[in-house]
Design an enzyme around this catalytic site. Structure first.
Site, PDB file in Angstrom:
ATOM      1  N   SER A 141       0.844  -1.187   0.000  1.00 50.45           N
ATOM      2  CA  SER A 141       0.000   0.000   0.000  1.00 50.45           C
ATOM      3  C   SER A 141       0.877   1.233   0.000  1.00 50.45           C
ATOM      4  O   SER A 141       2.042   1.187   0.411  1.00 50.45           O
ATOM      5  CB  SER A 141      -0.876   0.005   1.262  1.00 50.45           C
ATOM      6  OG  SER A 141      -1.479   1.267   1.480  1.00 50.45           O
ATOM      7  N   TYR A 154      -2.452  -0.813  10.275  1.00 50.58           N
ATOM      8  CA  TYR A 154      -2.539  -1.199   8.858  1.00 50.58           C
ATOM      9  C   TYR A 154      -1.244  -0.855   8.139  1.00 50.58           C
ATOM     10  O   TYR A 154      -0.682  -1.676   7.417  1.00 50.58           O
ATOM     11  CB  TYR A 154      -3.723  -0.475   8.211  1.00 50.58           C
ATOM     12  CG  TYR A 154      -3.741  -0.555   6.700  1.00 50.58           C
ATOM     13  CD1 TYR A 154      -4.179  -1.702   6.049  1.00 50.58           C
ATOM     14  CD2 TYR A 154      -3.321   0.528   5.923  1.00 50.58           C
ATOM     15  CE1 TYR A 154      -4.197  -1.769   4.660  1.00 50.58           C
ATOM     16  CE2 TYR A 154      -3.344   0.469   4.541  1.00 50.58           C
ATOM     17  CZ  TYR A 154      -3.785  -0.679   3.914  1.00 50.58           C
ATOM     18  OH  TYR A 154      -3.792  -0.755   2.544  1.00 50.58           O
TER      19      TYR A 154
END
Length: 270
Positions: A141, A154
């Site tokens: 990401s 995350y």
């Protein structure tokens, strides 16, 4: 790698980027093993693509090590080989500060994003190493290099995927297995809903923040497959990912402040 005629395993395959990858791979002549938790979504995928025996579906929780260890044999039984694995499955956390998150949420985020990827890599690498040409792709990401407030765990899970993938690239340089790391920015997917996170309007662009338009999933898949064909180590998906990577390298504090200003409303008062 030219994916035509290759057997590609895709996790998180029934929605979002994963589904778009399955469709793009099939369009390019690949055979695909689609892996996902949701059997109904996998059935819908089969009906949607109408690919016959070129597509197999596998209901699987990637955090289940025993099930993951059994998966390569299932794929080989259907397709005869495995040439590439795209570890796309992932979840986000609720938009909460680290000290506000429950232990269970922290563990689940790490289990799915990092350990699930680890188990898949360990299960499939022995098979990939036997192929004359093979590919391993891990999806991280933009949050792996740029901290997003309210997504610290995350981001940590995806940063772990990033460094592990770069380590795999180094370990496999003298083998036939190529390695790529995908770092998407905001992409229009159902990741929030699939993660059990309620955010309200505009959730698709949440990771990049207000002001960025989320990239369509099919466009993200196109960029990823182009990166695989070019055998790039880092595949940045979206103008926001490219811009913020540059900003983070040039001015780390400034780029963090920029994201903090755009995202702070999601956290509320401290």
């Amino acid at each position: 790698m030219d994916v035509s005629g290759k057997v590609v395993v895709v996790t998180g395959a029934a929605s979002g980027i994963g589904r778009a990858l399955v469709e793009a791979l099939l369009a390019k002549g690949a055979r695909v093993a689609a892996v996902d938790l949701k059997v109904e979504a996998l059935e819908a995928l089969v009906a949607r693509v109408n690919a016959g025996e070129r597509l197999s579906t596998h209901e699987l929780n990637i955090t289940d090590r025993a099930a993951v260890r059994a998966l390569p044999a299932e794929v080989v039984a259907h397709h005869g080989a495995v040439d590439a694995v795209i570890n796309n499955a992932g979840i986000i956390q609720p938009f909460e500060r680290v000290h506000e998150l429950s232990d269970e949420v922290i563990e689940r985020t790490m289990d799915v994003n990092f350990f699930g990827t680890v188990w898949m890599v360990r299960a499939f690498l022995p098979i990939l190493l036997q192929r004359p040409e093979a590919y391993l792709v891990n999806v991280a990401s933009m949050g792996a290099f740029l901290p997003v407030p309210g997504q610290a765990i995350y981001g940590a899970s995806k940063a772990a995927v990033k460094l592990m993938t770069e380590g795999l690239y180094a370990e496999l340089m003298e083998t036939a297995v190529k390695v790529s790391l995908v770092m998407p920015g905001a992409v229009a997917t159902d990741i929030a809903a699939n993660s059990g996170v309620t955010m309200g309007d505009g959730e698709e662009g949440a990771e990049a923040g207000e002001g960025y338009q989320a990239l369509a999933a099919d466009k993200a898949a196109e960029i990823i497959l182009e990166g695989i064909e070019d055998e790039r180590l880092h595949i940045l998906v979206g103008s926001d990912a490219r811009l913020m990577q540059l900003a983070n390298r040039i001015a780390p504090k400034g780029s963090i402040r920029l994201i903090q200003r755009k995202m702070r409303d999601l956290l509320g008062d401290a």
